[in-house]
Design an enzyme around this catalytic site. Structure first.
Site, PDB file in Angstrom:
ATOM      1  N   GLY A  51       0.693  -1.195   0.095  1.00  0.00           N
ATOM      2  CA  GLY A  51      -0.208   0.063  -0.045  1.00  0.00           C
ATOM      3  C   GLY A  51       0.713   1.324   0.087  1.00  0.00           C
ATOM      4  N   GLN A  56       3.044  10.041   0.529  1.00  0.00           N
ATOM      5  CA  GLN A  56       4.537   9.375   0.797  1.00  0.00           C
ATOM      6  C   GLN A  56       5.353   9.568  -0.378  1.00  0.00           C
ATOM      7  OE1 GLN A  56       2.322   5.424   2.121  1.00  0.00           O
ATOM      8  NE2 GLN A  56       4.381   5.366   3.136  1.00  0.00           N
ATOM      9  N   CYS A 110       5.785  -0.133   7.234  1.00  0.00           N
ATOM     10  CA  CYS A 110       5.497   1.289   6.423  1.00  0.00           C
ATOM     11  C   CYS A 110       6.809   1.541   5.511  1.00  0.00           C
ATOM     12  CB  CYS A 110       5.310   2.030   7.426  1.00  0.00           C
ATOM     13  SG  CYS A 110       4.669   3.873   6.391  1.00  0.00           S
ATOM     14  N   LEU A 111       6.433   1.729   4.311  1.00  0.00           N
ATOM     15  CA  LEU A 111       7.771   2.212   3.588  1.00  0.00           C
ATOM     16  C   LEU A 111       8.287   3.556   3.842  1.00  0.00           C
ATOM     17  CD1 LEU A 111       5.912   1.090  -0.130  1.00  0.00           C
ATOM     18  CD2 LEU A 111       7.805  -0.141   1.374  1.00  0.00           C
ATOM     19  N   HIS A 152      -4.068   2.022   7.573  1.00  0.00           N
ATOM     20  CA  HIS A 152      -3.154   2.536   7.529  1.00  0.00           C
ATOM     21  C   HIS A 152      -2.691   3.457   6.611  1.00  0.00           C
ATOM     22  CE1 HIS A 152       1.567   1.680   7.981  1.00  0.00           C
ATOM     23  NE2 HIS A 152       1.349   2.254   6.740  1.00  0.00           N
ATOM     24  N   GLU A 153      -3.184   3.180   5.402  1.00  0.00           N
ATOM     25  CA  GLU A 153      -3.036   4.287   4.384  1.00  0.00           C
ATOM     26  C   GLU A 153      -3.893   5.409   4.634  1.00  0.00           C
ATOM     27  OE1 GLU A 153      -0.389   3.934   2.608  1.00  0.00           O
ATOM     28  OE2 GLU A 153      -0.118   1.669   3.110  1.00  0.00           O
ATOM     29  N   HIS A 156      -2.251   7.992   6.871  1.00  0.00           N
ATOM     30  CA  HIS A 156      -1.475   8.729   6.193  1.00  0.00           C
ATOM     31  C   HIS A 156      -1.892  10.089   5.304  1.00  0.00           C
ATOM     32  CE1 HIS A 156       2.558   6.844   6.202  1.00  0.00           C
ATOM     33  NE2 HIS A 156       1.917   5.413   5.512  1.00  0.00           N
TER      34      HIS A 156
END
Length: 185
Positions: A51, A56, A110-111, A152-153, A156
């Protein structure tokens, strides 16, 4: 398609962007937005991740891409195996319209916080509404990994990282580890 740089918490300028609340997309889904979503998807695959929110990659727009592969999107755990077929999902202006009272704990990563994983407790089920890649309004239920990932996304989009759900000490340790790893690289 272009692979974009993913913002990370070890860079103060990146962190300032990651903490911004994303703006709603106005005027529907355009070819420019589809190009951004295609770039985001390529970036996510290259990372690799499941995701990615537009913020991001430095775009403060309410856009998410996701690919849970051929996993059951409502299963609690990914199915182990070889290379999974791609099943991209696109979410423009997503909103959670309902959350269950039942909670579910999942070890998230997380990226933007590379190599850090910790358990986060979230509602076990949610109902999400969004515009698709084609600009159609969709409303659907999510449970398991799908529910975790969409929440989660969506965090962001509100300027919240998964480590913000952890204790202050764990959050500070995570950021320190990411900074240390970035210096070593």
């Amino acid at each position: 398609m272009t692979i974009r740089r993913i913002l990370t918490v070890d860079n103060a300028a990146d962190l300032a962007v990651l903490k911004r609340v994303s703006d709603p997309v106005e005027g529907g889904v355009t070819d420019d937005l589809r190009a951004l979503m295609d770039d985001m998807l390529e970036t996510m695959y290259a990372a690799p991740g499941i995701g990615l929110a537009a913020v991001q990659v430095g775009e403060t727009k309410r856009i998410i891409v996701m690919d849970l592969g051929d996993r059951d999107p409502n299963a609690a755990e990914p199915v182990p195996g070889a290379e999974e077929p791609k099943h991209p999902r696109y979410f423009v202006n997503p909103e959670i319209v309902w959350r269950s009272e039942e909670l579910f704990s999942y070890e998230e990563g997380c990226l933007s916080v590379p190599e850090i994983y910790d358990a986060v407790e979230r509602p076990a089920r949610v109902k999400v509404r969004y515009l698709s890649y084609q600009g159609e309004q969709v409303e659907e239920d999510a449970v398991g990994l799908y529910a975790v990932c969409i929440q989660h996304e969506m965090d962001h989009l509100e300027g919240v990282l998964f480590i913000d759900h952890l204790s202050r000490l764990k959050r500070e340790r995570a950021i320190t580890k990411v900074k240390k790893a970035a210096r070593a690289a």
